[in-house]
Design a protein around this motif. Structure first.
Motif, PDB file in Angstrom:
ATOM      1  N   ILE A  17       0.834  -1.203   0.000  1.00 34.66           N
ATOM      2  CA  ILE A  17       0.000   0.000   0.000  1.00 34.66           C
ATOM      3  C   ILE A  17       0.872   1.258   0.000  1.00 34.66           C
ATOM      4  O   ILE A  17       1.795   1.394   0.803  1.00 34.66           O
ATOM      5  N   HIS A  18       0.601   2.132  -0.953  1.00 40.52           N
ATOM      6  CA  HIS A  18       1.225   3.451  -0.998  1.00 40.52           C
ATOM      7  C   HIS A  18       0.099   4.484  -0.921  1.00 40.52           C
ATOM      8  O   HIS A  18      -1.076   4.123  -0.925  1.00 40.52           O
ATOM      9  N   SER A  19       0.452   5.756  -0.882  1.00 40.96           N
ATOM     10  CA  SER A  19      -0.593   6.775  -0.917  1.00 40.96           C
ATOM     11  C   SER A  19      -0.117   7.963  -1.746  1.00 40.96           C
ATOM     12  O   SER A  19       0.996   8.452  -1.572  1.00 40.96           O
TER      13      SER A  19
ATOM     14  N   GLN B 176       4.280  13.212  -2.711  1.00 36.94           N
ATOM     15  CA  GLN B 176       5.024  12.349  -1.793  1.00 36.94           C
ATOM     16  C   GLN B 176       4.153  11.143  -1.453  1.00 36.94           C
ATOM     17  O   GLN B 176       2.954  11.287  -1.274  1.00 36.94           O
ATOM     18  N   CYS B 177       4.768   9.972  -1.355  1.00 40.51           N
ATOM     19  CA  CYS B 177       4.027   8.815  -0.850  1.00 40.51           C
ATOM     20  C   CYS B 177       3.656   9.107   0.602  1.00 40.51           C
ATOM     21  O   CYS B 177       4.480   9.572   1.380  1.00 40.51           O
ATOM     22  N   ALA B 178       2.391   8.860   0.940  1.00 38.89           N
ATOM     23  CA  ALA B 178       1.923   9.242   2.275  1.00 38.89           C
ATOM     24  C   ALA B 178       1.475   8.036   3.090  1.00 38.89           C
ATOM     25  O   ALA B 178       0.693   8.174   4.030  1.00 38.89           O
ATOM     26  N   GLU B 179       1.917   6.849   2.710  1.00 48.32           N
ATOM     27  CA  GLU B 179       1.593   5.658   3.484  1.00 48.32           C
ATOM     28  C   GLU B 179       2.891   4.873   3.643  1.00 48.32           C
ATOM     29  O   GLU B 179       3.545   4.560   2.642  1.00 48.32           O
ATOM     30  N   PHE B 180       3.261   4.580   4.882  1.00 51.22           N
ATOM     31  CA  PHE B 180       4.554   3.922   5.102  1.00 51.22           C
ATOM     32  C   PHE B 180       4.635   2.619   4.307  1.00 51.22           C
ATOM     33  O   PHE B 180       3.773   1.750   4.442  1.00 51.22           O
ATOM     34  N   CYS B 181       5.664   2.505   3.463  1.00 49.51           N
ATOM     35  CA  CYS B 181       5.726   1.369   2.533  1.00 49.51           C
ATOM     36  C   CYS B 181       7.105   0.727   2.526  1.00 49.51           C
ATOM     37  O   CYS B 181       7.473   0.056   1.586  1.00 49.51           O
ATOM     38  N   GLY B 182       7.889   0.954   3.557  1.00 48.82           N
ATOM     39  CA  GLY B 182       9.185   0.297   3.611  1.00 48.82           C
ATOM     40  C   GLY B 182      10.317   1.297   3.728  1.00 48.82           C
ATOM     41  O   GLY B 182      10.114   2.492   3.946  1.00 48.82           O
TER      42      GLY B 182
ATOM     43  N   GLN C 141      12.423   2.977   1.907  1.00 47.42           N
ATOM     44  CA  GLN C 141      12.578   4.258   1.197  1.00 47.42           C
ATOM     45  C   GLN C 141      11.268   5.014   1.029  1.00 47.42           C
ATOM     46  O   GLN C 141      11.112   5.818   0.101  1.00 47.42           O
ATOM     47  N   HIS C 142      10.322   4.777   1.925  1.00 52.15           N
ATOM     48  CA  HIS C 142       9.045   5.501   1.884  1.00 52.15           C
ATOM     49  C   HIS C 142       9.260   7.012   1.807  1.00 52.15           C
ATOM     50  O   HIS C 142       8.636   7.715   1.014  1.00 52.15           O
ATOM     51  N   ALA C 143      10.178   7.510   2.622  1.00 48.94           N
ATOM     52  CA  ALA C 143      10.394   8.958   2.692  1.00 48.94           C
ATOM     53  C   ALA C 143      10.980   9.509   1.396  1.00 48.94           C
ATOM     54  O   ALA C 143      10.843  10.689   1.103  1.00 48.94           O
ATOM     55  N   LEU C 144      11.655   8.659   0.615  1.00 51.92           N
ATOM     56  CA  LEU C 144      12.250   9.119  -0.650  1.00 51.92           C
ATOM     57  C   LEU C 144      11.447   8.594  -1.828  1.00 51.92           C
ATOM     58  O   LEU C 144      11.990   8.238  -2.865  1.00 51.92           O
ATOM     59  N   MET C 145      10.127   8.519  -1.661  1.00 53.49           N
ATOM     60  CA  MET C 145       9.253   8.110  -2.759  1.00 53.49           C
ATOM     61  C   MET C 145       8.466   9.339  -3.185  1.00 53.49           C
ATOM     62  O   MET C 145       7.286   9.477  -2.916  1.00 53.49           O
ATOM     63  N   GLY C 146       9.177  10.255  -3.814  1.00 51.35           N
ATOM     64  CA  GLY C 146       8.551  11.513  -4.234  1.00 51.35           C
ATOM     65  C   GLY C 146       8.216  11.495  -5.713  1.00 51.35           C
ATOM     66  O   GLY C 146       8.582  10.573  -6.452  1.00 51.35           O
TER      67      GLY C 146
HETATM   68 CU1  CUA Z   1       5.210   4.269  -1.053  1.00 48.62          CU
HETATM   69 CU2  CUA Z   1       5.328   5.088   1.172  1.00 48.62          CU
END
Ligand code: CUA
Length: 328
Positions: A161-163, A196-202, A204-209
């Motif tokens: 799940i991503h957001s 920005q991805c707004a759902e914790f996904c692993g 590199q979640h924070a660098l999923m722009g």
């Molecule tokens: Cu994709 Cu957080």
């Protein structure tokens, strides 16, 4: 409040782009911003009122002997200040945000441009669709849209799940494996908006722009025509040596370059890589140096990235970069 402070101060993010929900650029985001400010000012009024009452109580308690309120007065105080006022305030705020939620989920006008966005750990695949939902152009991490036209986006996930969240354009919508969520917006000014991805996904979640670039129809048409075309033949640009490295190193097993035999689907489509502003999901600007650093050691930049380290010597890397930079 913390989130509000961070966005209001525009603390530096990994790529210098504003990401503020209170600088809206669409009707939908203006609604969200309006609710945000409503809640903010209601909270200010409540806070100030409570502080004034507290100050008054302290001052009164010091200057006079404590007085006992009558039973009726204290009961009325509890009913009005303790129950009625908070209830009305909460009902108004919840009602407002429910009404906004309903208007945000309304379907778009008929002439919407349709785009399918698929979330992957940790990048965004972007496909433009024709009226039969066939893909006519594929890119990654950079969504271009014409201004003053509704954009219908279909959101899917290839793994977890991503957001999808572009604070200046709309609220968050999750990308959930096995289903298609949708959302739409219409941007009314040219600009570049960071998402920005707004759902914790692993890891590199924070660098999923990603970036959303809105531009006048004519500019968009030029960009879009180019994205639909296959890559220019390597021999036309004198970068055959680099193309050879691309295949020998196995890059084609994960990446597609339309117009060549490279048809991998595990990583981003690179057909027009050089036309993008950033690489690695807006982690770095798209320059030769950053591209070289990324190819040499992706995990040095994004630990956990699925792209393996390359084993190229300096000449091979340089040739490969010549080829990648020819993919306009
Ligand atoms: Cu994709 Cu957080």
């Amino acid at each position: 409040t913390f989130v509000a402070v961070v966005f209001t101060l525009k603390l530096p993010l990994s790529y210098a782009q504003s990401q503020s929900a209170i600088q809206p650029a669409t009707e939908q985001a203006r609604g969200i911003s309006y609710i945000w400010w409503s809640m903010f000012w209601v909270a200010v009024v409540v806070f100030v009122a409570v502080m004034l009452l507290l100050a008054w109580g302290l001052w009164r308690g010091k200057s006079k002997k404590p007085t006992q309120l009558s039973y009726l007065a204290s009961r009325n105080l509890v009913i009005v200040a303790g129950i009625a006022v908070p209830l009305v305030t909460v009902i108004c705020l919840v009602g407002g945000s429910l009404m906004l939620g309903r208007s945000l989920s309304a379907s778009p006008p008929d002439n919407a441009l349709e785009v399918r966005i698929t979330g992957w750990m940790w990048w965004w695949q972007i496909e433009y669709l024709d009226e039969n939902s066939n893909t006519i152009a594929t890119t990654a991490n950079e969504l271009h849209v014409p201004i003053n036209r509704p954009i219908q986006i279909y959101l899917e996930s290839g793994d977890v799940i991503h957001s999808f969240w572009v604070p200046q354009l709309h609220g968050k919508t999750d990308l959930i494996p096995g289903r298609t969520n949708s959302s739409w917006f219409e941007v009314d000014a040219s600009g570049t908006f960071r998402g920005q991805c707004a759902e914790f996904c692993g890891l590199q979640h924070a660098l999923m722009g990603f970036l959303v670039v809105s531009e006048p129809q004519a500019e968009f048409d030029v960009w879009f025509a180019n994205q639909q075309a296959p890559a220019q033949p390597a021999e036309n640009n004198g970068v055959l040596a680099g193309q050879r490295v691309f295949f020998e190193a196995g890059c084609h097993q994960c990446h597609t370059i339309r117009g060549t035999d490279a048809a991998g689907t595990a990583g981003p489509d690179l057909t027009h890589l050089a036309s993008r502003q950033s690489i690695a999901s807006v982690t770095r600007r798209n320059s030769r140096a950053h591209l070289g650093g990324w190819v040499a050691d992706p995990n040095g930049i994004k630990p956990g990235a699925k792209m393996p380290m390359s084993q190229l010597d300096a000449k091979e890397l340089s040739d490969l970069l010549d080829y990648l930079q020819s993919l306009h």
